[in-house]
Motif scaffolding. Sequence first.
Motif, PDB file in Angstrom:
ATOM      1  N   GLU A  83       4.555   1.418  -6.848  1.00 46.96           N
ATOM      2  CA  GLU A  83       5.606   0.572  -7.439  1.00 46.96           C
ATOM      3  C   GLU A  83       6.770   1.500  -7.808  1.00 46.96           C
ATOM      4  OE1 GLU A  83       6.105  -0.101 -11.415  1.00 46.96           O
ATOM      5  OE2 GLU A  83       5.941   2.064 -11.168  1.00 46.96           O
ATOM      6  N   GLU A 115      -4.672  -2.324  -0.658  1.00 44.00           N
ATOM      7  CA  GLU A 115      -5.269  -3.623  -0.986  1.00 44.00           C
ATOM      8  C   GLU A 115      -5.867  -4.217   0.284  1.00 44.00           C
ATOM      9  OE1 GLU A 115      -3.641  -6.069  -4.173  1.00 44.00           O
ATOM     10  OE2 GLU A 115      -1.690  -5.354  -3.518  1.00 44.00           O
ATOM     11  N   GLU A 131      16.109  -2.734 -13.096  1.00 43.72           N
ATOM     12  CA  GLU A 131      15.605  -2.102 -14.323  1.00 43.72           C
ATOM     13  C   GLU A 131      16.796  -1.929 -15.268  1.00 43.72           C
ATOM     14  OE1 GLU A 131      12.367  -1.691 -13.941  1.00 43.72           O
ATOM     15  OE2 GLU A 131      12.038  -1.116 -11.851  1.00 43.72           O
ATOM     16  N   TYR A 264       3.633  -2.693 -20.050  1.00 38.16           N
ATOM     17  CA  TYR A 264       4.417  -3.798 -20.620  1.00 38.16           C
ATOM     18  C   TYR A 264       4.169  -4.031 -22.103  1.00 38.16           C
ATOM     19  CZ  TYR A 264       5.504  -5.068 -15.820  1.00 38.16           C
ATOM     20  OH  TYR A 264       5.949  -5.064 -14.521  1.00 38.16           O
TER      21      TYR A 264
HETATM   22  P1  HAM Z   1       3.896  -6.093  -9.551  1.00 39.11           P
HETATM   23  O1  HAM Z   1       3.538  -7.394 -10.158  1.00 39.11           O
HETATM   24  O2  HAM Z   1       2.789  -5.145  -9.308  1.00 39.11           O
HETATM   25  O3  HAM Z   1       4.993  -5.441 -10.494  1.00 39.11           O
HETATM   26  O4  HAM Z   1       4.644  -6.348  -8.184  1.00 39.11           O
HETATM   27  C1  HAM Z   1       5.826  -7.121  -8.144  1.00 39.11           C
HETATM   28  C2  HAM Z   1       5.856  -7.995  -6.905  1.00 39.11           C
HETATM   29  O5  HAM Z   1       5.642  -7.194  -5.728  1.00 39.11           O
HETATM   30  C3  HAM Z   1       4.741  -9.028  -6.834  1.00 39.11           C
HETATM   31  O6  HAM Z   1       5.065 -10.163  -7.580  1.00 39.11           O
HETATM   32  C4  HAM Z   1       4.704  -9.329  -5.343  1.00 39.11           C
HETATM   33  O7  HAM Z   1       5.733 -10.234  -5.002  1.00 39.11           O
HETATM   34  C5  HAM Z   1       4.998  -7.972  -4.731  1.00 39.11           C
HETATM   35  N1  HAM Z   1       3.744  -7.300  -4.311  1.00 39.11           N
HETATM   36  C6  HAM Z   1       2.884  -6.608  -5.085  1.00 39.11           C
HETATM   37  N2  HAM Z   1       1.857  -6.142  -4.350  1.00 39.11           N
HETATM   38  C7  HAM Z   1       2.068  -6.541  -3.081  1.00 39.11           C
HETATM   39  C8  HAM Z   1       1.369  -6.376  -1.847  1.00 39.11           C
HETATM   40  N3  HAM Z   1       0.258  -5.676  -1.747  1.00 39.11           N
HETATM   41  N4  HAM Z   1       1.895  -6.937  -0.732  1.00 39.11           N
HETATM   42  C9  HAM Z   1       3.036  -7.649  -0.788  1.00 39.11           C
HETATM   43  N5  HAM Z   1       3.752  -7.830  -1.922  1.00 39.11           N
HETATM   44  C10 HAM Z   1       3.277  -7.292  -3.065  1.00 39.11           C
HETATM   45  C11 HAM Z   1       5.566  -4.229 -10.260  1.00 39.11           C
HETATM   46  O8  HAM Z   1       5.388  -3.561  -9.260  1.00 39.11           O
HETATM   47  C12 HAM Z   1       6.499  -3.783 -11.363  1.00 39.11           C
HETATM   48  N6  HAM Z   1       7.059  -2.469 -11.015  1.00 39.11           N
HETATM   49  C13 HAM Z   1       7.610  -4.815 -11.589  1.00 39.11           C
HETATM   50  C14 HAM Z   1       8.598  -4.370 -12.610  1.00 39.11           C
HETATM   51  C15 HAM Z   1       9.811  -3.808 -12.397  1.00 39.11           C
HETATM   52  N7  HAM Z   1       8.383  -4.407 -13.922  1.00 39.11           N
HETATM   53  C16 HAM Z   1       9.432  -3.898 -14.535  1.00 39.11           C
HETATM   54  N8  HAM Z   1      10.310  -3.515 -13.604  1.00 39.11           N
END
Ligand code: HAM
Length: 441
Positions: A83, A115, A131, A264
């Motif tokens: 991420e 995954e 951000e 969070y």
């Molecule tokens: P996260 O919920 O792990 O949050 O991922 C955010 C979005 O990335 C998910 O809602 C989904 O749409 C997409 N996503 C996650 N994993 C996958 C995957 N394996 N394949 C396709 N799409 C995926 C974060 O990553 C945090 N960094 C969000 C954030 C930014 N919080 C604060 N700032």
Amino acid sequence: MAKRLQAVRGMNDGLPETMAVWQHVEAVLRRLVTAYGYGEIRTPVVEDATLFIRSIGEVTDIVEKEIYLFNDRHGDALALRPEGTAGCVRAGIEHGLLYHQEQRLWHLGPMFRYERPQKGRYRQFHQFSVEVFGLTGPDIDAELMVMTARLWRELGIDQQVRLQLNSIGSSAARMAYRQALVAYLLPHQQQLDADSQRRLQSNPLRILDSKDQQVQALLAGAPRFSDYLDAASQQHLAALCHLLTELQIPYQLNERLVRGLDYYNQTVFEWVTDRLGAQSALCAGGRYDGLVEQLGGTSTPAIGFSIGLERLVLLLQQQPTLLPQPAPIDCYLIAAGQGSASAALQLSERIRTALPTLRIMTHCGGHDFKKQFKQADKVGARVALVLGEREIAQQQVIMKPLREQCGASKNDQQVVAQDQLIGHLQCWFKINTLNQETISE
Ligand code: HAM
């Protein structure tokens, strides 16, 4: 026999037709965040593995099971980023962007998680993220939600997504609730699925968003997080809800929304859709007021979100009317005979210099006129520019419409002097020379 080379499982190729949708989405996103005053930040795909362990949390699924770890030739433990928030915070601290400053940033790029691949879930996927640092909210929390609501409207999918919201409070409130939840679940341990049993010790709050029906039924009688929420977080949530109501952004409070990353606090939110099966989260984020300090910076409030671009593109592809129409080729330059390759390349370069917005393809690879016209038709060109030996010798070019448009019929072919060609093309394609915009038919 040598092994057939293929893309790595869960990692997709972006082919031209799909990339047109990506370009559309990315253009809308860039325009949107720029209009809100956000600046871009780009950080590396590879980071020190410790960064993710310290930020996302040691007992999260991402760090325990999904992170791509490797040692480089020097023996340093590195990771492909799962991420982008951790890298953004690391860069912000390293370059002094966060110290007593307000920053509104965005970033876009590939992320990697090991995954189990399925529709909407991949091992390499792309996130568009925002951000914000230095603001305690709740006004900035509301801005991020208004911004995403506007994005869905601009893309035409606002009817397919809904906002879910929760507050996970202060760390003290979470600790107290965690104890109460574990005390409630322990006597029912046998009714929990294997994942939840494991989480009972390591990360019990994640049990709240278990998909298992028996677990969900058990949770119906569990203590409620809202009863443990600290006063400051309650006020923050109430003020945020008030702003969202005033801004006419519908939301659902979801007490079970806890998120899978440890950084969070207070506000957490997800935009979810029913159109993508099990992978319902399209966009997710929240406050992470402790992360900057945790990673070695000065205490700085922060909030952000990420949109999963593969999921967004899948959603758009379900509604063909929302997809951008492929831009047609304006001119296809055809040439044959002695010296034609050089003459064609030179002429198309002259046109590009004068009219940079025009889409011109120059035929390459020789062939007779018939084959070249066929190719012009195949790419959907609107006008053929033809150079034969006579035109080259007399510094002329033939303009031949290939489509019934530009007020001309297909038979309206004309010979023009090359030094008057730009004027003809401007007129033909109604190009406004002041801003080089092509005014489409
Ligand atoms: P996260 O919920 O792990 O949050 O991922 C955010 C979005 O990335 C998910 O809602 C989904 O749409 C997409 N996503 C996650 N994993 C996958 C995957 N394996 N394949 C396709 N799409 C995926 C974060 O990553 C945090 N960094 C969000 C954030 C930014 N919080 C604060 N700032």
